[in-house]
Design a protein around this motif. Sequence first.
Motif, PDB file in Angstrom:
ATOM      1  N   HIS A   7       1.017  -0.578   0.088  1.00 40.86           N
ATOM      2  CA  HIS A   7       0.133   0.177   0.216  1.00 40.86           C
ATOM      3  C   HIS A   7       0.907   0.757   0.140  1.00 40.86           C
ATOM      4  O   HIS A   7       0.529   2.025  -0.897  1.00 40.86           O
ATOM      5  CB  HIS A   7      -0.995   0.073   1.133  1.00 40.86           C
ATOM      6  N   SER A 216     -12.131   6.643  -4.689  1.00 41.28           N
ATOM      7  CA  SER A 216     -12.342   6.013  -3.028  1.00 41.28           C
ATOM      8  C   SER A 216     -11.632   6.956  -1.964  1.00 41.28           C
ATOM      9  O   SER A 216     -10.487   7.735  -3.056  1.00 41.28           O
ATOM     10  CB  SER A 216     -11.064   4.631  -3.314  1.00 41.28           C
ATOM     11  N   SER A 218      -8.686   5.627  -0.541  1.00 44.10           N
ATOM     12  CA  SER A 218      -8.449   4.826   0.424  1.00 44.10           C
ATOM     13  C   SER A 218      -6.340   5.586   0.456  1.00 44.10           C
ATOM     14  O   SER A 218      -5.960   5.268   0.966  1.00 44.10           O
ATOM     15  CB  SER A 218      -7.818   3.203   0.228  1.00 44.10           C
ATOM     16  N   ARG A 224      -5.532   1.432   4.116  1.00 42.81           N
ATOM     17  CA  ARG A 224      -6.694   0.156   3.587  1.00 42.81           C
ATOM     18  C   ARG A 224      -5.883  -0.831   2.989  1.00 42.81           C
ATOM     19  O   ARG A 224      -5.135  -0.317   2.802  1.00 42.81           O
ATOM     20  CB  ARG A 224      -6.964   1.633   3.523  1.00 42.81           C
ATOM     21  N   THR A 225      -6.870  -1.493   2.405  1.00 43.61           N
ATOM     22  CA  THR A 225      -6.518  -2.470   1.350  1.00 43.61           C
ATOM     23  C   THR A 225      -5.449  -1.431  -0.105  1.00 43.61           C
ATOM     24  O   THR A 225      -5.927  -1.183  -0.220  1.00 43.61           O
ATOM     25  CB  THR A 225      -7.647  -3.429   1.190  1.00 43.61           C
ATOM     26  N   ILE A 228      -7.900  -1.527  -3.776  1.00 42.59           N
ATOM     27  CA  ILE A 228      -8.600  -0.770  -3.500  1.00 42.59           C
ATOM     28  C   ILE A 228      -7.957   0.585  -4.441  1.00 42.59           C
ATOM     29  O   ILE A 228      -8.944   0.898  -5.608  1.00 42.59           O
ATOM     30  CB  ILE A 228      -8.934  -0.111  -2.761  1.00 42.59           C
TER      31      ILE A 228
END
Length: 238
Positions: A7, A216, A218, A224-225, A228
Amino acid sequence: MMPAHIHLFAMITLSTDGRTDGGVLELDADTQIRQRLIYFLRHDEKQTRKRRAMVPLCPTLAPWLDGVTGKLIRYHTPTSVKTRAAGGAEWFERPTANIANGFEGVLLAAHAARPDLGLARQVVDADGEPVWLEPRKKLGETKRRPKMVGIGTPNTLRHTIHTWHKRQGVPEAQIDAVAGYSEQGTGASYTHLRPEYLREFLTSTEAFWEAFGEFSSSHLCYGRTTKIIIMNVRRLRG
């Protein structure tokens, strides 16, 4: 939850147009980030033909790096129950030297969530026949499943943001300077300038994250994942 180190890798790459190997993966917060600048060239290195740029830290990326020390991209995962029961550490962590396998895992997870985005495909054998994997009995599977491979690599993120800057009309000289291309040609007129002269690049980067925000949030919340981010980058690319 997807790996946090991937990420963060995605956030840095999309915010800096930095190279994967010899660039983002090697970044050390203690020696390469200061006064809101990212120095991809370490103090003990000499410039090569693949130049390492000095890039301004964009506002969207800055909170992700606030308070971080040491090497930025580190694999971080909980230890086993057995390890913790024996008094061992709760977390296992190590610097990341290669991110290709983890990145593909994110692509596969994103594909499972949104197959319409085309982030993976089924592997075929030498005869062009689809490859299938046997059921995993330990997981209670009873049917074969397709063997999948992700479509894209970590450098796909760099290609994406590079193309975005071109479409936004960022001067080629600024793009070349930030991407670390040769000093010859259009990039030569910018390599001696301080990063505050890369205004169009910085504005374009923030415009990217603003457009991303339509799909999004994110990019605004560490942890967060990653899937995404990957899915919405694909949506931005059209």
